[in-house]
Design a protein around this motif. Structure first.
Motif, PDB file in Angstrom:
ATOM      1  N   LEU A  94     -10.237  -5.482  -7.184  1.00  0.00           N
ATOM      2  CA  LEU A  94     -10.160  -4.503  -6.098  1.00  0.00           C
ATOM      3  C   LEU A  94     -11.549  -3.990  -5.761  1.00  0.00           C
ATOM      4  N   ARG A  95     -11.807  -3.875  -4.473  1.00  0.00           N
ATOM      5  CA  ARG A  95     -13.030  -3.250  -3.991  1.00  0.00           C
ATOM      6  C   ARG A  95     -12.667  -1.812  -3.645  1.00  0.00           C
ATOM      7  N   LEU A  96     -13.131  -0.879  -4.481  1.00  0.00           N
ATOM      8  CA  LEU A  96     -12.774   0.525  -4.287  1.00  0.00           C
ATOM      9  C   LEU A  96     -13.699   1.243  -3.325  1.00  0.00           C
ATOM     10  N   GLY A  97     -14.908   0.780  -3.197  1.00  0.00           N
ATOM     11  CA  GLY A  97     -15.805   1.498  -2.307  1.00  0.00           C
ATOM     12  C   GLY A  97     -17.007   0.690  -1.899  1.00  0.00           C
ATOM     13  N   ASP A  98     -17.377   0.828  -0.679  1.00  0.00           N
ATOM     14  CA  ASP A  98     -18.648   0.407  -0.111  1.00  0.00           C
ATOM     15  C   ASP A  98     -18.749   1.136   1.220  1.00  0.00           C
ATOM     16  N   GLU A  99     -19.701   0.806   2.026  1.00  0.00           N
ATOM     17  CA  GLU A  99     -19.881   1.577   3.263  1.00  0.00           C
ATOM     18  C   GLU A  99     -18.680   1.504   4.183  1.00  0.00           C
ATOM     19  N   ALA A 100     -17.967   0.369   4.157  1.00  0.00           N
ATOM     20  CA  ALA A 100     -16.795   0.249   5.028  1.00  0.00           C
ATOM     21  C   ALA A 100     -15.652   1.137   4.545  1.00  0.00           C
ATOM     22  N   PHE A 101     -15.659   1.456   3.247  1.00  0.00           N
ATOM     23  CA  PHE A 101     -14.569   2.256   2.683  1.00  0.00           C
ATOM     24  C   PHE A 101     -15.115   3.586   2.170  1.00  0.00           C
ATOM     25  N   ALA A 102     -15.818   4.299   2.990  1.00  0.00           N
ATOM     26  CA  ALA A 102     -16.467   5.546   2.563  1.00  0.00           C
ATOM     27  C   ALA A 102     -15.460   6.643   2.229  1.00  0.00           C
ATOM     28  N   ASP A 103     -14.226   6.504   2.682  1.00  0.00           N
ATOM     29  CA  ASP A 103     -13.243   7.576   2.480  1.00  0.00           C
ATOM     30  C   ASP A 103     -12.289   7.297   1.329  1.00  0.00           C
ATOM     31  N   THR A 104     -12.685   6.486   0.354  1.00  0.00           N
ATOM     32  CA  THR A 104     -11.806   6.219  -0.787  1.00  0.00           C
ATOM     33  C   THR A 104     -11.463   7.517  -1.495  1.00  0.00           C
ATOM     34  N   LEU A 105     -12.433   8.384  -1.675  1.00  0.00           N
ATOM     35  CA  LEU A 105     -12.220   9.671  -2.340  1.00  0.00           C
ATOM     36  C   LEU A 105     -12.862  10.754  -1.496  1.00  0.00           C
ATOM     37  N   THR A 121      -1.388  14.118 -12.989  1.00  0.00           N
ATOM     38  CA  THR A 121      -0.331  13.223 -12.523  1.00  0.00           C
ATOM     39  C   THR A 121      -0.931  11.944 -11.948  1.00  0.00           C
ATOM     40  N   THR A 122      -0.062  10.963 -11.739  1.00  0.00           N
ATOM     41  CA  THR A 122      -0.505   9.638 -11.309  1.00  0.00           C
ATOM     42  C   THR A 122       0.186   9.229 -10.020  1.00  0.00           C
ATOM     43  N   ALA A 123      -0.594   8.725  -9.084  1.00  0.00           N
ATOM     44  CA  ALA A 123      -0.057   8.106  -7.871  1.00  0.00           C
ATOM     45  C   ALA A 123       0.084   6.618  -8.156  1.00  0.00           C
ATOM     46  N   ARG A 124       1.296   6.080  -7.957  1.00  0.00           N
ATOM     47  CA  ARG A 124       1.568   4.671  -8.240  1.00  0.00           C
ATOM     48  C   ARG A 124       1.812   3.926  -6.938  1.00  0.00           C
ATOM     49  N   VAL A 170      -7.196  10.644  -2.002  1.00  0.00           N
ATOM     50  CA  VAL A 170      -7.602   9.328  -2.485  1.00  0.00           C
ATOM     51  C   VAL A 170      -6.921   8.269  -1.633  1.00  0.00           C
ATOM     52  N   THR A 171      -7.744   7.443  -0.960  1.00  0.00           N
ATOM     53  CA  THR A 171      -7.239   6.361  -0.121  1.00  0.00           C
ATOM     54  C   THR A 171      -7.918   5.064  -0.544  1.00  0.00           C
ATOM     55  N   PRO A 172      -7.412   4.411  -1.598  1.00  0.00           N
ATOM     56  CA  PRO A 172      -8.039   3.156  -2.024  1.00  0.00           C
ATOM     57  C   PRO A 172      -7.922   2.103  -0.930  1.00  0.00           C
ATOM     58  N   PRO A 173      -8.987   1.328  -0.710  1.00  0.00           N
ATOM     59  CA  PRO A 173      -8.946   0.333   0.352  1.00  0.00           C
ATOM     60  C   PRO A 173      -7.903  -0.750   0.095  1.00  0.00           C
ATOM     61  N   HIS A 174      -7.404  -1.319   1.165  1.00  0.00           N
ATOM     62  CA  HIS A 174      -6.393  -2.371   1.119  1.00  0.00           C
ATOM     63  C   HIS A 174      -6.596  -3.225   2.363  1.00  0.00           C
ATOM     64  N   PRO A 175      -6.390  -4.546   2.290  1.00  0.00           N
ATOM     65  CA  PRO A 175      -6.609  -5.371   3.479  1.00  0.00           C
ATOM     66  C   PRO A 175      -5.692  -5.011   4.646  1.00  0.00           C
ATOM     67  N   GLY A 203       0.782  -1.220   0.000  1.00  0.00           N
ATOM     68  CA  GLY A 203       0.000   0.000   0.000  1.00  0.00           C
ATOM     69  C   GLY A 203       0.815   1.270   0.000  1.00  0.00           C
ATOM     70  N   GLN A 204       2.107   1.159  -0.217  1.00  0.00           N
ATOM     71  CA  GLN A 204       2.972   2.331  -0.226  1.00  0.00           C
ATOM     72  C   GLN A 204       2.972   2.978  -1.599  1.00  0.00           C
ATOM     73  N   LEU A 205       3.065   4.309  -1.626  1.00  0.00           N
ATOM     74  CA  LEU A 205       3.230   5.031  -2.881  1.00  0.00           C
ATOM     75  C   LEU A 205       4.680   4.882  -3.319  1.00  0.00           C
ATOM     76  N   GLU A 206       4.862   4.642  -4.623  1.00  0.00           N
ATOM     77  CA  GLU A 206       6.204   4.440  -5.142  1.00  0.00           C
ATOM     78  C   GLU A 206       6.300   5.139  -6.487  1.00  0.00           C
ATOM     79  N   GLN A 207       6.966   6.283  -6.509  1.00  0.00           N
ATOM     80  CA  GLN A 207       7.064   7.029  -7.753  1.00  0.00           C
ATOM     81  C   GLN A 207       8.183   8.043  -7.689  1.00  0.00           C
ATOM     82  N   PRO A 208       8.667   8.451  -8.854  1.00  0.00           N
ATOM     83  CA  PRO A 208       9.688   9.498  -8.873  1.00  0.00           C
ATOM     84  C   PRO A 208       9.044  10.858  -8.631  1.00  0.00           C
TER      85      PRO A 208
END
Length: 196
Positions: free
Chosen positions: A109-120, A72-75, A178-183, A53-58
């Motif tokens: 990937l599950r990007l959103g549901d009630e448990a992950f309300a803060d994805t965006l 721009t893109t967050a990788r 943007v905080t995409p969900p992750h286990p 779940g770490q961001l990795e980019q130049p």
């Protein structure tokens, strides 16, 4: 004794054989290949220690203190890419921004549901700064965004989510978080935009 001296004088020195040269070349190539494979394995091991779940980019990290800009893109290390488009002004004074999720991981990937309300999330003002008067930005379609994020995102596919904003003044700064969900854990990517 004369014959021994004559025999040694006529013996040529041994000539290097092509087999020896090829053997040394193959050995050197093997050594450098093993070094490269070892460096790659060490890099992957390091990534595994700090999590997918770490961001990795130049360049800019996408953190609160180093937000990414429009276009721009967050990788993420696991292969998820998130891109925030450039704001587009509409005739009614609103702005549209697209956020695209590209699933380069090896699973759905599950990007959103009630448990992950803060994805965006949308925050008025510049990234990392407290709210300041006169920096109001109304998020007009949070329910539409939640619906767009709800279905699973299959491996190898992408989804573009439209975000509609209305600032109280032209040139207002806004931060998309943007905080995409992750286990386990996934870093928040911050995108700082200017509306106008």
């Amino acid at each position: 004794m004369d014959t021994d001296e004559a025999a040694t004088a006529t013996d040529p020195s041994p000539v290097a054989s092509p087999r020896g040269f090829y053997g040394c070349a193959i050995a050197l190539i093997s050594v450098f290949t093993l070094i490269a494979l070892g460096a790659h394995a060490l890099t992957e091991f390091e990534k595994g220690l700090d999590g997918d779940g770490q961001l990795e980019q130049p360049g800019l990290s996408g953190s609160m203190s180093q937000p990414l800009g429009p276009g721009t893109t967050a990788r993420y290390e696991d292969g998820l890419w998130v891109t925030a488009g450039r704001p587009e002004r509409h005739d009614d004074g609103t702005y549209g921004v697209t956020v695209t999720f590209k699933n380069g991981t090896d699973e759905e990937l599950r990007l959103g549901d009630e448990a992950f309300a803060d994805t965006l999330d949308v925050e008025p003002g510049e990234s990392g700064q407290d709210y300041a008067p006169g920096q109001d930005v109304n998020w007009l379609n949070p329910d539409e965004v939640a619906s767009a994020l709800a279905p699973l995102l299959p491996e190898g596919e992408e989804r573009t989510v439209p975000v509609r904003l209305k600032p109280d003044r032209k040139g207002a700064p806004v931060t998309l978080e943007v905080t995409p969900p992750h286990p386990g854990y996934r870093e928040t990517a911050h995108f700082q935009l200017t509306l106008g």
